[in-house]
Enzyme design. Structure first.
Site, PDB file in Angstrom:
ATOM      1  N   GLU A 253       0.865  -1.191   0.000  1.00 28.94           N
ATOM      2  CA  GLU A 253       0.000   0.000   0.000  1.00 28.94           C
ATOM      3  C   GLU A 253       0.891   1.228   0.000  1.00 28.94           C
ATOM      4  O   GLU A 253       1.862   1.305   0.760  1.00 28.94           O
ATOM      5  CB  GLU A 253      -0.904   0.009   1.227  1.00 28.94           C
ATOM      6  CG  GLU A 253      -1.762   1.267   1.363  1.00 28.94           C
ATOM      7  CD  GLU A 253      -2.607   1.252   2.641  1.00 28.94           C
ATOM      8  OE1 GLU A 253      -3.054   0.157   3.042  1.00 28.94           O
ATOM      9  OE2 GLU A 253      -2.790   2.340   3.242  1.00 28.94           O
ATOM     10  N   GLU A 258      -1.829  11.687   3.706  1.00 24.61           N
ATOM     11  CA  GLU A 258      -2.914  11.547   4.665  1.00 24.61           C
ATOM     12  C   GLU A 258      -2.792  12.667   5.688  1.00 24.61           C
ATOM     13  O   GLU A 258      -1.695  13.173   5.944  1.00 24.61           O
ATOM     14  CB  GLU A 258      -2.847  10.199   5.384  1.00 24.61           C
ATOM     15  CG  GLU A 258      -3.129   8.996   4.520  1.00 24.61           C
ATOM     16  CD  GLU A 258      -3.090   7.705   5.320  1.00 24.61           C
ATOM     17  OE1 GLU A 258      -4.170   7.215   5.705  1.00 24.61           O
ATOM     18  OE2 GLU A 258      -1.980   7.205   5.583  1.00 24.61           O
TER      19      GLU A 258
END
Length: 374
Positions: A253, A258
């Site tokens: 991933e 974020e």
């Protein structure tokens, strides 16, 4: 003998009727429609142009469509069986020629107009040295995402990370609102509380026609939402995952950006694999407080190669990770797809609780551009 003569008489009568037009009326079909266009091909300069084509048909009506998104059409009937077709092609942002087709139809008849556009001498959008633009979305057309390029996720509350939102497609209307929409040249991902007491938001994927992208430079300009409980993300997952034998985190991933509203303006990049992931605190992560992530647009980018991964904020390096060419530590060696989502609460976004008075909130994406090596 009498029976034979009777059958012969019937056969003779049938032949006579057929010869006189006495057969089934459906056996005589009207001629197929024909279509005439004033030009069968268009050669468009790199700067773009608009063309008006005259259409006539022997059919009752006519229409047209294009097989490529960059070609837009407008039809106008001047009479029942004729009219004009306006073909518009914008400037080519690529340094390679591109082609498409316009299909004119009337009944079962079809006529194709080929469209060829010259390559731009210089890419419209700045590319890192050695890269060229291969895909992008500027979010400046329509009111919803183009379903040829994007797909919406439908998830229930708590599906992952104990997140509290319900993901629903932007094509749905919930209390008069949409979880995603194209507005003011941006993709808006909206998170709001509805009258049913549930919190709704959007999660969208770009999969490049199911092929994804393997390596490249991925750049998005974004404005993040404010509020305790928000968790916006711009990230990537493999196009295909063998959930039985591989699963997460073995599949890999890549989190390009974020941020959680309970730690405002601190943006981070992370990598997850079997050798490093957040379940045991070994994920590869770098974070930086940039001060204005929630009040100003910033450019977040990923450079991904077979040998390293680097992320950037406004062109300044944030994370750098070198491949050791093992599946355990660098499963980032296959096609991945892009994801934008706005979560609410959860194990990270809600680590200090949530404040629903902040709702509704919006994550804004000005553009997404994908570059790959020439």
């Amino acid at each position: 003998m009498k029976r034979y003569m009777f059958n012969t008489l019937l056969l003779s009568l049938a032949v006579a009727l057929w010869g006189c037009g006495g057969g089934d009326s459906n056996d005589t079909q009207p001629p197929a429609a024909t279509i005439t266009v004033s030009q069968n091909s268009i050669s468009v300069p790199a700067s773009g142009n608009t063309y008006t084509i005259t259409v006539t048909t022997t059919g009752k009506e006519w229409g047209a469509y294009s097989d490529k998104d960059f070609i837009t059409l407008d039809t106008k009937n001047t009479a029942a069986q004729s009219g004009t077709l306006t073909v518009t092609v914008p400037a080519n942002p690529y340094t390679e020629a591109r082609t498409g087709s316009v299909i004119v139809m009337s009944g079962a008849a079809r006529t194709t107009i080929s469209v060829t556009q010259a390559a731009a001498s210089q890419a419209t959008y700045d590319a890192p040295e050695g890269y060229k633009l291969v895909w992008h979305d500027e979010f400046d057309n329509g009111s919803q995402l183009n379903s040829n390029d994007w797909e919406w996720e439908t998830w229930e509350k708590g599906n992952v990370n104990n997140e509290q939102q319900y993901y629903r497609p932007g094509s749905q209307t919930i209390d008069g609102h949409h979880t995603t929409e194209i507005k003011n040249g941006n993709l808006y991902i909206n998170c709001f509380k509805a009258t049913d007491g549930k919190i709704y938001s959007g999660r969208v994927n770009a999969k490049n026609g199911g092929k994804g992208w393997q390596y490249g430079y991925f750049e998005a300009r974004m404005l993040l939402p404010k509020g305790k409980g928000t968790w916006p993300a711009y990230w990537m997952m493999p196009i295909t995952v063998d959930w039985t034998n591989e699963g997460w985190p073995k599949c890999g991933e890549i989190d390009i950006m974020e941020e959680v509203g309970c730690v405002p303006n601190e943006v981070s990049s992370s990598l997850h694999s079997e050798g490093h992931n957040h379940t045991n605190g070994t994920q590869v992560t770098k974070a930086r407080n940039i001060g204005t992530a929630e009040s100003e647009y910033h450019v977040y980018a990923l450079e991904w190669t077979a040998d390293y991964i680097k992320t950037y904020v406004d062109g300044v390096e944030l994370l750098s990770y070198k491949s050791d060419h093992t599946v355990r530590n660098y499963p980032y060696d296959k096609p991945f797809h892009l994801i934008f989502n706005l979560a609410w609460g959860g194990s990270w976004g809600g680590m200090y609780g949530t404040d629903e008075s902040a709702l509704p909130v919006t994550m804004k994406v000005d553009y997404i551009r994908v570059f790959q090596k020439k």
